[in-house]
Design a protein around this motif. Structure first.
Motif, PDB file in Angstrom:
ATOM      1  N   SER A 134       0.909  -1.055   0.159  1.00 52.51           N
ATOM      2  CA  SER A 134       0.001  -0.214  -0.243  1.00 52.51           C
ATOM      3  C   SER A 134       1.292   0.972   0.071  1.00 52.51           C
ATOM      4  N   SER A 135       1.946   0.803  -0.097  1.00 54.19           N
ATOM      5  CA  SER A 135       2.936   2.363   0.077  1.00 54.19           C
ATOM      6  C   SER A 135       3.480   2.396  -1.133  1.00 54.19           C
ATOM      7  N   ALA A 136       3.417   1.370  -1.659  1.00 58.82           N
ATOM      8  CA  ALA A 136       4.140   1.690  -3.315  1.00 58.82           C
ATOM      9  C   ALA A 136       2.900   2.485  -4.106  1.00 58.82           C
ATOM     10  N   LYS A 137       4.133   3.340  -4.750  1.00 57.01           N
ATOM     11  CA  LYS A 137       3.038   4.328  -5.568  1.00 57.01           C
ATOM     12  C   LYS A 137       3.285   4.451  -7.171  1.00 57.01           C
ATOM     13  N   VAL A 138       2.626   4.482  -8.296  1.00 56.00           N
ATOM     14  CA  VAL A 138       2.885   4.808  -9.317  1.00 56.00           C
ATOM     15  C   VAL A 138       2.316   6.023 -10.322  1.00 56.00           C
ATOM     16  N   THR A 139       2.874   6.530 -11.324  1.00 50.30           N
ATOM     17  CA  THR A 139       2.756   7.219 -12.239  1.00 50.30           C
ATOM     18  C   THR A 139       2.494   6.099 -13.638  1.00 50.30           C
ATOM     19  N   LEU A 140       1.212   6.883 -14.504  1.00 53.12           N
ATOM     20  CA  LEU A 140       1.002   6.068 -15.286  1.00 53.12           C
ATOM     21  C   LEU A 140       1.666   6.800 -16.516  1.00 53.12           C
ATOM     22  N   GLN A 141       2.002   7.208 -16.750  1.00 56.43           N
ATOM     23  CA  GLN A 141       2.449   7.520 -18.564  1.00 56.43           C
ATOM     24  C   GLN A 141       2.128   7.707 -19.756  1.00 56.43           C
ATOM     25  N   GLY A 142       1.427   8.178 -20.639  1.00 58.54           N
ATOM     26  CA  GLY A 142       0.884   7.652 -21.519  1.00 58.54           C
ATOM     27  C   GLY A 142       1.245   8.915 -23.311  1.00 58.54           C
ATOM     28  N   ASN A 143       1.683   8.163 -23.799  1.00 54.45           N
ATOM     29  CA  ASN A 143       2.401   8.413 -25.033  1.00 54.45           C
ATOM     30  C   ASN A 143       2.065   7.712 -26.362  1.00 54.45           C
ATOM     31  N   CYS A 144       1.893   8.726 -27.245  1.00 54.29           N
ATOM     32  CA  CYS A 144       1.333   8.653 -28.665  1.00 54.29           C
ATOM     33  C   CYS A 144       2.939   8.913 -29.983  1.00 54.29           C
ATOM     34  N   ASP A 145       3.055   8.184 -30.902  1.00 54.93           N
ATOM     35  CA  ASP A 145       3.646   8.704 -31.804  1.00 54.93           C
ATOM     36  C   ASP A 145       2.625   9.492 -32.479  1.00 54.93           C
ATOM     37  N   GLY A 178       2.034  13.026 -24.635  1.00 55.10           N
ATOM     38  CA  GLY A 178       1.547  13.049 -25.959  1.00 55.10           C
ATOM     39  C   GLY A 178       2.655  12.277 -26.948  1.00 55.10           C
ATOM     40  N   SER A 179       2.639  13.328 -28.175  1.00 51.55           N
ATOM     41  CA  SER A 179       4.006  13.097 -28.972  1.00 51.55           C
ATOM     42  C   SER A 179       5.234  13.552 -28.603  1.00 51.55           C
ATOM     43  N   GLU A 180       5.084  14.217 -27.826  1.00 55.27           N
ATOM     44  CA  GLU A 180       6.070  14.756 -27.319  1.00 55.27           C
ATOM     45  C   GLU A 180       7.720  14.020 -26.543  1.00 55.27           C
TER      46      GLU A 180
END
Lengths: 167, 419
Positions: A90-101, A140-142
């Motif tokens: 429960s102490s673990a945390k994630v960031t979900l990073q969305g990307n595109c072409d 994004g696509s950056e």
């Protein structure tokens, strides 16, 4: 990717040193990373499942088709495994990073990347992970991982990455 | 399409820290070109007449006639029959002379109709030496307007993002690529620059806080402030014609929706949201409408809605990917990006007829933006594996490429007419 493999290798090396002190580390492994040889370890170190290449938790990327945010069936077991890990830690945390072409609209891609990250978040929440353990961001696509202007590069860049806090 | 083989390499002076080598290549010309000759001006050390000639040539609207040995500076010295046989419909003559005030110069020009043997227009400008290029562009604007009936845009500016490795710079340059200045320099991506209607500020999106946030920066002072930095992404700034408000896209409520904020930030007011993505707002010139991209119908398409609220009307129906709309300055049409059998190209659609026309034919075009006279469209593309800017006329006939040696250029925005 190379770096990730190397650090995964290093961790398993550490683990090998620590958990089986009577046996020296296997020679071939030590030869592969002689410069990285850690200083004498006295405490046993457990294998970090997040970095163990044999563990599904070391898989961190979800890939998509063009202009899609639907999670393909092949990535669901991996996302569910991360969800289970987050529930157990429960102490673990994630960031979900969305990307595109790179193709099309940068602004639309920014929104699409957010939707891709959100779709992974939804699946994790369905697995019982409290929302407070998950944050999302879209690049994004950056921030392309692959720089080419071809399908091979684009396929690598249509992606959500699961990144644990502190990584 | 006729191809002009001439290559115009523009030279740049190292007068500013943000030196950039932007060169312009004309890759296609118009068909009904007006034959015109720019005679080298008298005592033209600063090269004003060369800049005028380069502007006119680059527009694709003129056939440049070599003056040869004919070098008149006054109307009484013009040999009209000789110019007629050289094929010139109009000639430009002039000179640069010391003004009464020390350090100032008088730049004089006359545009002469060869057939009538009479002056069409003529002006005199009193300027300092560092205003010579701008004066040349203003003269080119006058000539362009006189001969084509459209407003000239040679004295306007463009903004774009230069990517050098992992480094990003927002730059502003003259419309001919000269005099690039760095507005912002960061090691995170910058996208979506948008000029304020008075040309004094630029709004843009920077990722320097680890995610997209909207900034407004004053070009004179260099000062900037954050307009939107809410939870999630903050992006796609578009200035309302009043210059007091911006439409921005926020994902703070989960989905990407379009909001209005004050120029100095403040509480955003929702304008448009749906079950899908709503982004890339562009104001109509009267400020009453927004066109935007939405995938509420299953694929990204262009819609229009009243800023005051009301139902959104879908505008594009062909193809499964129509994005990045921008209103034309006269409000009668819009440019956008469409996907065509794997290619991404710039198209223009007329509001009244609903007819659209494809304007470009490269693989990966992007981010179209109108010149303030509506005659040209500036957009980004990939050429030779590198990000470049390109210009196409709104009828698709005239094409130019703007390349930079230093890196990839993208995300163009054409500045307003400023007098």
């Amino acid at each position: 990717m190379k770096q990730l493999m190397l650090s995964a290798l290093l961790v398993s090396l550490l683990a090998a040193c620590g958990s089986t002190p009577t046996k020296p580390a296997e020679k071939p492994v030590a030869q592969k990373a002689p410069v990285q040889q850690p200083q004498a370890e006295t405490k046993p170190v457990a294998i970090d499942p997040l970095k163990d290449p044999n563990n599904i938790l070391s898989h961190r990327s979800v890939y998509y088709d063009f202009d899609k945010s639907v999670i393909k069936a092949e990535y669901k077991p991996m996302i569910e495994a991360h969800a289970a890990y987050l529930v157990a830690h429960s102490s673990a945390k994630v960031t979900l990073q969305g990307n595109c072409d790179e193709r099309g609209s940068r602004e639309y891609n920014l929104a699409l990347g957010q939707r891709r990250a959100d779709s992974v978040k939804s699946l994790m929440e369905a697995g019982g992970v409290p929302a407070a353990q998950i944050s999302t961001v879209s690049f994004g696509s950056e921030k392309p991982r692959a720089l080419g202007h071809n399908e091979e590069a684009w396929a690598q860049n249509r992606r959500t990455d699961i990144v644990y806090q502190g990584e | 399409m006729r191809y002009i083989t001439g290559f115009i390499a523009l030279l740049f002076l190292l007068v500013r820290p943000a030196f950039a080598e932007l060169s312009i290549e004309i890759v296609g010309g118009g068909e009904n070109e007006i034959p015109v000759s720019v005679v080298p001006f008298e005592s033209d050390d600063p090269g004003v007449s060369k800049v005028i000639a380069a502007d006119l040539a680059r527009s694709g609207m003129f056939k440049m006639i070599d003056p040869g040995a004919m070098l008149p500076h006054k109307i009484e010295d013009v040999n009209f029959p000789a110019w007629k046989s050289a094929g010139a419909d109009a000639i430009v003559i002039g000179g640069i002379y010391p003004a009464a005030t020390p350090g100032q110069y008088e730049v004089r020009f006359r545009l002469i109709d060869v057939a009538k043997g009479a002056q069409l227009v003529g002006f005199s400008y009193t300027v300092t030496s560092d205003q010579m290029r701008l004066t040349a562009h203003r003269i080119a604007d006058v000539i362009y307007q006189q001969l084509t009936g459209d407003v000239g845009i040679f004295s306007t500016k463009i903004a774009y993002v230069l990517k050098k490795g992992r480094h990003f710079e927002l730059q502003v340059a003259d419309a001919d690529g000269y005099g690039a200045q760095t507005v912002v320099s960061v090691s995170d991506p910058i996208i979506s620059p948008a000029w304020s209607p008075d040309g004094k500020k630029i709004a843009y999106v920077s990722f320097e806080l680890g995610k997209a946030a909207v900034y407004v920066q004053d070009l004179m002072t260099g000062r900037r402030h954050i307009v939107a930095n809410f939870r999630g992404s903050n992006s796609a700034p578009a200035w309302a014609p009043d210059g007091q408000h911006l439409a921005v896209v926020l994902s703070r409520d989960g989905r990407s929706g379009i909001y209005l904020v004050g120029e100095n930030g403040g509480r955003p007011a929702l304008v448009e949201s749906s079950q899908g993505i709503d982004t890339e707002p562009s104001f109509s010139p009267d400020g009453k409408y927004l066109i935007f991209t939405s995938d509420r119908g299953g694929s990204p398409q262009i819609y229009r809605t009243l800023v005051a609220g009301g139902p959104a009307e879908r505008l594009t129906f062909e193809g499964s990917y129509n994005v990045s709309p921008h209103y034309s300055p006269d409000g009668k049409s819009f440019v956008y990006l469409e996907r065509n059998s794997g290619h991404f190209n710039v198209a223009i659609q007329d509001f009244a007829t609903g007819q659209s026309q494809l304007l470009t034919d490269a693989d990966l075009d992007q981010s179209p933006t109108f010149a303030p006279n509506g005659k040209l469209i500036l957009y980004a593309s990939i050429y030779g594996g590198r990000g470049i800017l390109a210009i196409v006329s709104s009828d698709g006939r005239i094409k130019q490429r703007l390349t930079m040696q230093a890196g990839d250029i993208r995300e163009p925005a054409w500045g307003p007419l400023v007098h």
